[in-house]
Design an enzyme around this catalytic site. Sequence first.
Site, PDB file in Angstrom:
ATOM      1  N   ILE A 101       0.838  -1.196   0.000  1.00  0.00           N
ATOM      2  CA  ILE A 101       0.000   0.000   0.000  1.00  0.00           C
ATOM      3  C   ILE A 101       0.874   1.248   0.000  1.00  0.00           C
ATOM      4  O   ILE A 101       2.009   1.216   0.482  1.00  0.00           O
ATOM      5  CB  ILE A 101      -0.973  -0.027   1.214  1.00  0.00           C
ATOM      6  CG1 ILE A 101      -1.977   1.133   1.175  1.00  0.00           C
ATOM      7  CG2 ILE A 101      -0.223  -0.096   2.526  1.00  0.00           C
ATOM      8  CD1 ILE A 101      -3.112   1.006   2.191  1.00  0.00           C
ATOM      9  N   CYS A 102       0.340   2.326  -0.546  1.00  0.00           N
ATOM     10  CA  CYS A 102       0.978   3.641  -0.562  1.00  0.00           C
ATOM     11  C   CYS A 102       2.218   3.631  -1.452  1.00  0.00           C
ATOM     12  O   CYS A 102       2.137   3.311  -2.626  1.00  0.00           O
ATOM     13  CB  CYS A 102       1.283   4.092   0.866  1.00  0.00           C
ATOM     14  SG  CYS A 102       1.788   5.819   1.024  1.00  0.00           S
ATOM     15  N   ALA A 103       3.382   3.946  -0.909  1.00  0.00           N
ATOM     16  CA  ALA A 103       4.625   3.944  -1.689  1.00  0.00           C
ATOM     17  C   ALA A 103       5.281   2.568  -1.733  1.00  0.00           C
ATOM     18  O   ALA A 103       6.243   2.367  -2.476  1.00  0.00           O
ATOM     19  CB  ALA A 103       5.602   4.973  -1.129  1.00  0.00           C
ATOM     20  N   SER A 147      -2.712  -0.875  -3.040  1.00  0.00           N
ATOM     21  CA  SER A 147      -3.659   0.172  -2.664  1.00  0.00           C
ATOM     22  C   SER A 147      -2.936   1.505  -2.586  1.00  0.00           C
ATOM     23  O   SER A 147      -1.708   1.565  -2.598  1.00  0.00           O
ATOM     24  CB  SER A 147      -4.323  -0.186  -1.333  1.00  0.00           C
ATOM     25  OG  SER A 147      -5.400   0.678  -1.051  1.00  0.00           O
TER      26      SER A 147
END
Length: 182
Positions: A101-103, A147
């Site tokens: 998720i994210c980076a 995500s």
Amino acid sequence: MRTVLAILPEGFEEAEAVTPIDFLRRAGVRVTLAALGDALTVMGRNGIQLLADNTLRAVSEEVFDCVFLPGGPGVKLFRADARVPELLTRQAARGGWIAAICAAPTVLNDAGLLAGRKFTAHDSVREELPAMEIGKPVVVDGKLLTSRGAGTAAHFGLVLVQELVSAAARNEVAQSVCWPND
């Protein structure tokens, strides 16, 4: 019982780690928290500390149904640690799930696991990951689940539950946390 290895570097994004872990545990998944470093207490980006179950060094040879990487500033530590792409490559080779998720999808890219795949990530890494899908909170491609960020952590956690356990388990967890019908 399904198993997930959640790796926690210093500076992990708390919402992106805790929310999916909570939802998975509600669904009966055994989630092992592994500190990337040598200390079991890991500090998140906003000063919240989590106590890991073990270190990555201690569990890196175990087999898990899913390896999960939260995002946040700690992603740079994932990228600097050669054990992480090796673990992800082994996980993919054995047909296991990988969630980021994210980076954290940048770590998957470093390991060569995003080529030809559908995925998403945080807008801050769009230049590095120009093929990412924009506007979708969660993207599933085979056994790769990605995500966008803290704001999508609950959705991400519910999709993890659905993919690893069942749609019924996802619905039960969603109801227990008052998730709006989608």
